[in-house]
Motif scaffolding. Structure first.
Motif, PDB file in Angstrom:
ATOM      1  N   UNK A  48      53.167  50.632  46.784  1.00  0.00           N
ATOM      2  CA  UNK A  48      51.986  51.160  46.104  1.00  0.00           C
ATOM      3  C   UNK A  48      50.901  50.109  45.924  1.00  0.00           C
ATOM      4  N   UNK A  49      51.279  48.838  45.803  1.00  0.00           N
ATOM      5  CA  UNK A  49      50.291  47.784  45.570  1.00  0.00           C
ATOM      6  C   UNK A  49      49.528  47.387  46.843  1.00  0.00           C
ATOM      7  N   UNK A  50      50.053  47.729  48.007  1.00  0.00           N
ATOM      8  CA  UNK A  50      49.408  47.319  49.262  1.00  0.00           C
ATOM      9  C   UNK A  50      47.956  47.792  49.377  1.00  0.00           C
ATOM     10  N   UNK A  51      47.637  49.064  49.097  1.00  0.00           N
ATOM     11  CA  UNK A  51      46.220  49.459  49.181  1.00  0.00           C
ATOM     12  C   UNK A  51      45.337  48.699  48.190  1.00  0.00           C
ATOM     13  N   UNK A  52      45.859  48.423  47.013  1.00  0.00           N
ATOM     14  CA  UNK A  52      45.082  47.670  46.031  1.00  0.00           C
ATOM     15  C   UNK A  52      44.816  46.244  46.488  1.00  0.00           C
ATOM     16  N   UNK A  53      45.820  45.616  47.079  1.00  0.00           N
ATOM     17  CA  UNK A  53      45.657  44.247  47.580  1.00  0.00           C
ATOM     18  C   UNK A  53      44.679  44.226  48.750  1.00  0.00           C
ATOM     19  N   UNK A  54      44.779  45.207  49.617  1.00  0.00           N
ATOM     20  CA  UNK A  54      43.848  45.297  50.744  1.00  0.00           C
ATOM     21  C   UNK A  54      42.443  45.632  50.296  1.00  0.00           C
ATOM     22  N   UNK A  55      42.318  46.292  49.153  1.00  0.00           N
ATOM     23  CA  UNK A  55      41.005  46.659  48.644  1.00  0.00           C
ATOM     24  C   UNK A  55      40.135  45.430  48.400  1.00  0.00           C
ATOM     25  N   UNK A  56      40.725  44.352  47.895  1.00  0.00           N
ATOM     26  CA  UNK A  56      39.945  43.133  47.638  1.00  0.00           C
ATOM     27  C   UNK A  56      39.259  42.639  48.902  1.00  0.00           C
ATOM     28  N   UNK A  57      39.990  42.635  49.991  1.00  0.00           N
ATOM     29  CA  UNK A  57      39.423  42.228  51.280  1.00  0.00           C
ATOM     30  C   UNK A  57      38.258  43.143  51.655  1.00  0.00           C
ATOM     31  N   UNK A  58      38.478  44.449  51.564  1.00  0.00           N
ATOM     32  CA  UNK A  58      37.436  45.417  51.914  1.00  0.00           C
ATOM     33  C   UNK A  58      36.219  45.301  51.010  1.00  0.00           C
ATOM     34  N   UNK A  59      36.435  45.030  49.741  1.00  0.00           N
ATOM     35  CA  UNK A  59      35.359  44.845  48.769  1.00  0.00           C
ATOM     36  C   UNK A  59      34.425  43.718  49.208  1.00  0.00           C
ATOM     37  N   UNK A  60      34.995  42.552  49.499  1.00  0.00           N
ATOM     38  CA  UNK A  60      34.182  41.399  49.882  1.00  0.00           C
ATOM     39  C   UNK A  60      33.480  41.626  51.220  1.00  0.00           C
ATOM     40  N   UNK A  96      36.474  37.554  59.217  1.00  0.00           N
ATOM     41  CA  UNK A  96      37.115  36.254  59.428  1.00  0.00           C
ATOM     42  C   UNK A  96      37.032  35.395  58.164  1.00  0.00           C
ATOM     43  N   UNK A  97      35.861  35.394  57.529  1.00  0.00           N
ATOM     44  CA  UNK A  97      35.629  34.591  56.329  1.00  0.00           C
ATOM     45  C   UNK A  97      36.585  34.980  55.203  1.00  0.00           C
ATOM     46  N   UNK A  98      36.915  36.244  55.111  1.00  0.00           N
ATOM     47  CA  UNK A  98      37.750  36.748  54.028  1.00  0.00           C
ATOM     48  C   UNK A  98      39.182  37.067  54.456  1.00  0.00           C
ATOM     49  N   UNK A 118      43.509  29.329  49.210  1.00  0.00           N
ATOM     50  CA  UNK A 118      42.409  29.190  48.250  1.00  0.00           C
ATOM     51  C   UNK A 118      42.201  27.733  47.853  1.00  0.00           C
ATOM     52  N   UNK A 119      43.271  26.994  47.662  1.00  0.00           N
ATOM     53  CA  UNK A 119      43.159  25.561  47.347  1.00  0.00           C
ATOM     54  C   UNK A 119      42.520  24.825  48.523  1.00  0.00           C
ATOM     55  N   UNK A 120      42.934  25.153  49.738  1.00  0.00           N
ATOM     56  CA  UNK A 120      42.349  24.526  50.924  1.00  0.00           C
ATOM     57  C   UNK A 120      40.857  24.832  51.019  1.00  0.00           C
ATOM     58  N   UNK A 121      40.455  26.040  50.659  1.00  0.00           N
ATOM     59  CA  UNK A 121      39.030  26.385  50.655  1.00  0.00           C
ATOM     60  C   UNK A 121      38.299  25.540  49.618  1.00  0.00           C
ATOM     61  N   UNK A 122      38.841  25.445  48.421  1.00  0.00           N
ATOM     62  CA  UNK A 122      38.197  24.660  47.361  1.00  0.00           C
ATOM     63  C   UNK A 122      38.042  23.198  47.773  1.00  0.00           C
ATOM     64  N   UNK A 123      39.073  22.641  48.375  1.00  0.00           N
ATOM     65  CA  UNK A 123      39.020  21.237  48.801  1.00  0.00           C
ATOM     66  C   UNK A 123      37.979  21.048  49.899  1.00  0.00           C
ATOM     67  N   UNK A 134      36.700  25.792  55.036  1.00  0.00           N
ATOM     68  CA  UNK A 134      37.306  26.053  56.339  1.00  0.00           C
ATOM     69  C   UNK A 134      37.117  27.518  56.733  1.00  0.00           C
ATOM     70  N   UNK A 135      37.074  28.408  55.755  1.00  0.00           N
ATOM     71  CA  UNK A 135      36.902  29.831  56.059  1.00  0.00           C
ATOM     72  C   UNK A 135      35.491  30.112  56.588  1.00  0.00           C
ATOM     73  N   UNK A 136      34.494  29.343  56.112  1.00  0.00           N
ATOM     74  CA  UNK A 136      33.132  29.463  56.646  1.00  0.00           C
ATOM     75  C   UNK A 136      33.082  28.973  58.094  1.00  0.00           C
ATOM     76  N   UNK A 137      33.784  27.889  58.349  1.00  0.00           N
ATOM     77  CA  UNK A 137      33.854  27.349  59.715  1.00  0.00           C
ATOM     78  C   UNK A 137      34.563  28.350  60.640  1.00  0.00           C
ATOM     79  N   UNK A 138      35.680  28.899  60.169  1.00  0.00           N
ATOM     80  CA  UNK A 138      36.433  29.886  60.941  1.00  0.00           C
ATOM     81  C   UNK A 138      35.562  31.103  61.267  1.00  0.00           C
ATOM     82  N   UNK A 139      34.623  31.433  60.385  1.00  0.00           N
ATOM     83  CA  UNK A 139      33.745  32.590  60.570  1.00  0.00           C
ATOM     84  C   UNK A 139      32.505  32.242  61.396  1.00  0.00           C
TER      85      UNK A 139
END
Length: 147
Positions: A48-60, A96-98, A118-123, A134-139
């Motif tokens: 049941x939590x899978x759609x909610x977890x995927x929603x965050x990705x779709x939101x961004x 890609x970014x998200x 997330x820690x790798x992104x912050x660093x 790194x996520x900006x670079x990947x995108x």
């Protein structure tokens, strides 16, 4: 990674604030989706939590592609530029970014993998003169900037 000419990159602190606002909004909506799926379909919690977890990705992705800013970024006067300084990321760039957010969909270990990403992104944001992770670079070179 390079910064677009004439833009002011957004630092880690203000980006984290925008992310917190967005998590609250997306979390409320995701919780409603989880509740509905869990109580109406009687699915196991981990399913049941899978759609909610995927929603965050779709939101961004939705808000970045359509407006260039999520609600949290809008409130804090931030904007996501697409690769090569485009006004906003296209669908592939934003996906890609998200993409790291989808790690939450992996049962049992997804939260840990997401946290490491997330820690790798912050660093990488903190160590970048253009404040790109790194996520900006990947995108392809997306960048969060101040409006």
């Amino acid at each position: 990674m390079s910064s677009a000419v004439g833009v002011s990159p957004a630092g880690l602190g203000v980006r984290a604030g925008a992310r917190l606002i967005d998590w609250i909004v997306a979390g409320i909506i995701g919780s409603i989706v989880f509740f509905v799926f869990n109580h109406t379909l009687h699915l196991p919690d981990w399913v049941a939590i899978l759609p909610g977890a995927g929603f965050g990705f779709l939101y961004f992705v939705f808000f970045e592609v359509v407006t260039g800013s999520t609600p949290g970024k809008k409130i804090l006067n931030l904007h996501v530029n697409g690769a090569d300084g485009a006004a906003k990321p296209d669908l592939l760039e934003s996906a890609k970014r998200n993409a790291y957010m989808l790690l939450n969909l992996i049962p049992w270990v997804g939260g840990l993998l997401w946290f490491i990403a997330a820690i790798a992104i912050a660093v990488t944001v903190s160590n970048s003169p253009t404040k790109q992770g790194w996520h900006d670079d990947f995108a392809g070179g997306t960048q969060v900037v101040k409006d």
